[in-house]
Design a protein around this motif. Sequence first.
Motif, PDB file in Angstrom:
ATOM      1  N   LEU A  82      34.300 115.726 -11.871  1.00 55.03           N
ATOM      2  CA  LEU A  82      34.436 114.380 -11.323  1.00 55.03           C
ATOM      3  C   LEU A  82      33.087 113.769 -10.981  1.00 55.03           C
ATOM      4  O   LEU A  82      32.822 112.601 -11.289  1.00 55.03           O
ATOM      5  N   VAL A  83      32.212 114.572 -10.366  1.00 55.96           N
ATOM      6  CA  VAL A  83      30.879 114.072 -10.003  1.00 55.96           C
ATOM      7  C   VAL A  83      30.067 113.739 -11.248  1.00 55.96           C
ATOM      8  O   VAL A  83      29.422 112.682 -11.314  1.00 55.96           O
ATOM      9  N   SER A 107      31.198 112.976 -14.211  1.00 62.25           N
ATOM     10  CA  SER A 107      31.784 111.793 -14.845  1.00 62.25           C
ATOM     11  C   SER A 107      31.403 110.522 -14.104  1.00 62.25           C
ATOM     12  O   SER A 107      31.135 109.485 -14.727  1.00 62.25           O
ATOM     13  N   LEU A 108      31.358 110.599 -12.785  1.00 62.42           N
ATOM     14  CA  LEU A 108      30.941 109.444 -11.992  1.00 62.42           C
ATOM     15  C   LEU A 108      29.487 109.090 -12.264  1.00 62.42           C
ATOM     16  O   LEU A 108      29.146 107.909 -12.431  1.00 62.42           O
ATOM     17  N   VAL A 109      28.629 110.099 -12.343  1.00 63.94           N
ATOM     18  CA  VAL A 109      27.215 109.854 -12.661  1.00 63.94           C
ATOM     19  C   VAL A 109      27.081 109.274 -14.066  1.00 63.94           C
ATOM     20  O   VAL A 109      26.287 108.350 -14.286  1.00 63.94           O
ATOM     21  N   GLN A 110      27.854 109.775 -15.001  1.00 58.98           N
ATOM     22  CA  GLN A 110      27.815 109.231 -16.361  1.00 58.98           C
ATOM     23  C   GLN A 110      28.274 107.778 -16.384  1.00 58.98           C
ATOM     24  O   GLN A 110      27.704 106.955 -17.094  1.00 58.98           O
ATOM     25  N   ALA A 111      29.274 107.451 -15.597  1.00 61.39           N
ATOM     26  CA  ALA A 111      29.762 106.079 -15.576  1.00 61.39           C
ATOM     27  C   ALA A 111      28.759 105.147 -14.909  1.00 61.39           C
ATOM     28  O   ALA A 111      28.578 104.004 -15.332  1.00 61.39           O
ATOM     29  N   LEU A 112      28.100 105.639 -13.865  1.00 61.24           N
ATOM     30  CA  LEU A 112      27.139 104.796 -13.155  1.00 61.24           C
ATOM     31  C   LEU A 112      25.866 104.570 -13.959  1.00 61.24           C
ATOM     32  O   LEU A 112      25.261 103.497 -13.881  1.00 61.24           O
ATOM     33  N   THR A 113      25.445 105.577 -14.704  1.00 58.52           N
ATOM     34  CA  THR A 113      24.200 105.447 -15.473  1.00 58.52           C
ATOM     35  C   THR A 113      24.447 105.037 -16.918  1.00 58.52           C
ATOM     36  O   THR A 113      23.497 104.856 -17.670  1.00 58.52           O
ATOM     37  N   GLN A 114      25.693 104.924 -17.308  1.00 63.41           N
ATOM     38  CA  GLN A 114      26.108 104.543 -18.663  1.00 63.41           C
ATOM     39  C   GLN A 114      25.584 105.509 -19.729  1.00 63.41           C
ATOM     40  O   GLN A 114      25.274 105.110 -20.842  1.00 63.41           O
ATOM     41  N   GLN A 138      26.693 108.221 -22.144  1.00 64.91           N
ATOM     42  CA  GLN A 138      27.976 108.569 -22.737  1.00 64.91           C
ATOM     43  C   GLN A 138      27.887 109.843 -23.562  1.00 64.91           C
ATOM     44  O   GLN A 138      28.434 109.931 -24.645  1.00 64.91           O
TER      45      GLN A 138
END
Length: 88
Positions: free
Chosen positions: A33-34, A36-43, A45
């Motif tokens: 989860l963490v 994935s959240l970092v990936q979503a925040l920094t874009q 992929q």
Amino acid sequence: MTGAAILDVARDGIATFLKVGGPLMLVALAVGLVVSLVQALTQIQEQTLVYVPKIVAVFGAMLLCLPFMADALASYMGRIAVRIATGG
């Protein structure tokens, strides 16, 4: 062996399985989860980025939880051995 005794053994086995596997699964879930959240925040992929932190975290949790896991499995085996020795 009666049906109630079989259900007791199965229920005890499932509870032991959850006690042993639960902490490791929760650690893997939290790390995933963490990341994935970092990936979503920094874009970022990259799909393979989650594997290394998750493997390291689960390995560390396994080292910390290994005495607890071994104790839970040994006590379950002891209860099963007593049931076998007493005839059910």
